[in-house]
Design an enzyme around this catalytic site. Sequence first.
Site, PDB file in Angstrom:
ATOM      1  N   LYS A 118      54.706  12.047 -58.338  1.00  0.00           N
ATOM      2  CA  LYS A 118      53.291  11.961 -57.950  1.00  0.00           C
ATOM      3  C   LYS A 118      52.404  11.716 -59.162  1.00  0.00           C
ATOM      4  CE  LYS A 118      53.196  14.194 -53.462  1.00  0.00           C
ATOM      5  NZ  LYS A 118      52.654  15.247 -52.599  1.00  0.00           N
ATOM      6  N   LYS A 201      60.922   7.758 -51.208  1.00  0.00           N
ATOM      7  CA  LYS A 201      60.978   8.421 -49.909  1.00  0.00           C
ATOM      8  C   LYS A 201      59.746   8.085 -49.071  1.00  0.00           C
ATOM      9  CE  LYS A 201      58.741  12.833 -50.235  1.00  0.00           C
ATOM     10  NZ  LYS A 201      58.125  12.967 -48.936  1.00  0.00           N
ATOM     11  N   LYS A 204      53.635  10.581 -46.464  1.00  0.00           N
ATOM     12  CA  LYS A 204      52.358  10.270 -45.829  1.00  0.00           C
ATOM     13  C   LYS A 204      51.307   9.865 -46.837  1.00  0.00           C
ATOM     14  CE  LYS A 204      52.143  14.778 -44.277  1.00  0.00           C
ATOM     15  NZ  LYS A 204      52.266  15.877 -45.261  1.00  0.00           N
TER      16      LYS A 204
HETATM   17  P1  ATP Z   1      52.937  14.025 -49.272  1.00  0.00           P
HETATM   18  O1  ATP Z   1      53.117  12.595 -49.551  1.00  0.00           O
HETATM   19  O2  ATP Z   1      51.494  14.416 -49.083  1.00  0.00           O
HETATM   20  O3  ATP Z   1      53.725  14.932 -50.179  1.00  0.00           O
HETATM   21  P2  ATP Z   1      55.008  14.239 -47.294  1.00  0.00           P
HETATM   22  O4  ATP Z   1      55.123  13.140 -46.310  1.00  0.00           O
HETATM   23  O5  ATP Z   1      56.011  14.324 -48.411  1.00  0.00           O
HETATM   24  O6  ATP Z   1      53.529  14.238 -47.820  1.00  0.00           O
HETATM   25  P3  ATP Z   1      55.038  17.088 -46.939  1.00  0.00           P
HETATM   26  O7  ATP Z   1      53.957  17.775 -46.214  1.00  0.00           O
HETATM   27  O8  ATP Z   1      55.097  17.148 -48.431  1.00  0.00           O
HETATM   28  O9  ATP Z   1      55.039  15.578 -46.456  1.00  0.00           O
HETATM   29  O10 ATP Z   1      56.447  17.600 -46.375  1.00  0.00           O
HETATM   30  C1  ATP Z   1      56.621  18.210 -45.100  1.00  0.00           C
HETATM   31  C2  ATP Z   1      58.095  18.382 -44.796  1.00  0.00           C
HETATM   32  O11 ATP Z   1      58.664  17.101 -44.517  1.00  0.00           O
HETATM   33  C3  ATP Z   1      58.904  18.960 -45.948  1.00  0.00           C
HETATM   34  O12 ATP Z   1      59.857  19.854 -45.405  1.00  0.00           O
HETATM   35  C4  ATP Z   1      59.594  17.764 -46.542  1.00  0.00           C
HETATM   36  O13 ATP Z   1      60.820  18.130 -47.129  1.00  0.00           O
HETATM   37  C5  ATP Z   1      59.823  16.878 -45.320  1.00  0.00           C
HETATM   38  N1  ATP Z   1      59.831  15.461 -45.682  1.00  0.00           N
HETATM   39  C6  ATP Z   1      58.816  14.791 -46.270  1.00  0.00           C
HETATM   40  N2  ATP Z   1      59.132  13.500 -46.435  1.00  0.00           N
HETATM   41  C7  ATP Z   1      60.396  13.340 -45.957  1.00  0.00           C
HETATM   42  C8  ATP Z   1      61.294  12.229 -45.860  1.00  0.00           C
HETATM   43  N3  ATP Z   1      60.913  11.034 -46.273  1.00  0.00           N
HETATM   44  N4  ATP Z   1      62.505  12.416 -45.314  1.00  0.00           N
HETATM   45  C9  ATP Z   1      62.877  13.635 -44.872  1.00  0.00           C
HETATM   46  N5  ATP Z   1      62.090  14.734 -44.919  1.00  0.00           N
HETATM   47  C10 ATP Z   1      60.856  14.606 -45.464  1.00  0.00           C
HETATM   48 MG    MG Z   2      55.674  15.867 -49.970  1.00  0.00          MG
END
Ligand code: ATP
Ligand code: MG
Length: 336
Positions: A118, A201, A204
């Site tokens: 990040k 990965k 969002k």
């Molecule tokens: P950000 O980009 O704001 O970090 P994010 O999409 O990574 O958002 P989080 O809120 O950080 O979402 O994560 C929520 C849950 O979703 C966590 O348990 C994380 O491990 C899981 N997760 C996030 N992205 C993935 C992915 N690409 N594949 C599988 N699990 C995921």
């Molecule tokens: Mg995340």
Amino acid sequence: MKGKSTERPLVLTGLQPSAGVQLGNFLGAIRSWVSLQESMECLFFLADMHAITVPQEPDQLRTNTLDCVAMYLACGIDPEKSQIFIQSQVFGHAELAWILACSTAIGQLERMTQFKDKSARKESESVGAGLLYYPLLMAADILLYDADYVPTGEDQKQHVELTRDVAEHFNRRYSPTFTVPKPLISNACARVMSLQNPFAKMSKSDPNPLGVVFLTDSDAQIQKKFRSAVTDSGREVRALPEKPGICNLLEILCGLTGEPVEELEVHYASASYAEFKGAVAAAAVATIGPIREKFFELRQKKDFLLAVLERGRKTAQEQALSTLSKVYRKVGFLEK
Ligand code: ATP
Ligand code: MG
């Protein structure tokens, strides 16, 4: 909660209401939370204090937070079985994180992959200290509630390891205080990759909207995103190391349908890339469509959502204060 009404293991997990919920969150996390409710005590929270580690529009954050609550419920989290709460509404998370920070080395935090990823997206002067501090807040989230398990995607595993280290350190330095939690990684789709870059990965906060499928996307948007997913040169639908884009789509299809990747390879052996992508899109539409409809229905019921949150907050606050007062005593703060 644990130790009171039941001896079932306690699980705690959450996501950041930084934007909508994306397909990786669902396949890698939320879906398995739904089944955990049957066998464990579950606390699900909205990590709004984590969300502000990157800039957020205040009104948007408020809206996203309620969106996420509605999305949890639309995905099958049952407020009769589990507690749902908002991190910032429970006193104690930031306080405990501070105490943990005071005995953690900066180097330990700088080694975290999420921090590196990040912060790499920014100029170094504009990387917020919160991004570095994030795993300590996450450790506090977990340790406050004596969680036994933390279901999470592969991307958060390192943070749970850090939480274990921090907990063990505190227990050694003072006396046994915290339950040392274990990560719970579901095998299927632990890591969904971006549709535009199979080496990053799906997230969002990805600035490229075509890389991320949100659970609120319309059928047409979902189809468009899968149609424009990057694939590789060649034409065979095979899970080979030189085909990361196809591998990701196969994993996603496996996650959506439950069909193993090897069987999917046989099934799509004579399909073109376009036909295969169409099939993945169709499976995504079939899964996301009903969740999206339920989400829009629940999102209208604001009073109901607030009542669910208030119930969760009360339960969480009671436990958080009990842990925090124990910790305050151990570190030597004078009692009130
Ligand atoms: P950000 O980009 O704001 O970090 P994010 O999409 O990574 O958002 P989080 O809120 O950080 O979402 O994560 C929520 C849950 O979703 C966590 O348990 C994380 O491990 C899981 N997760 C996030 N992205 C993935 C992915 N690409 N594949 C599988 N699990 C995921
Ligand atoms: Mg995340």
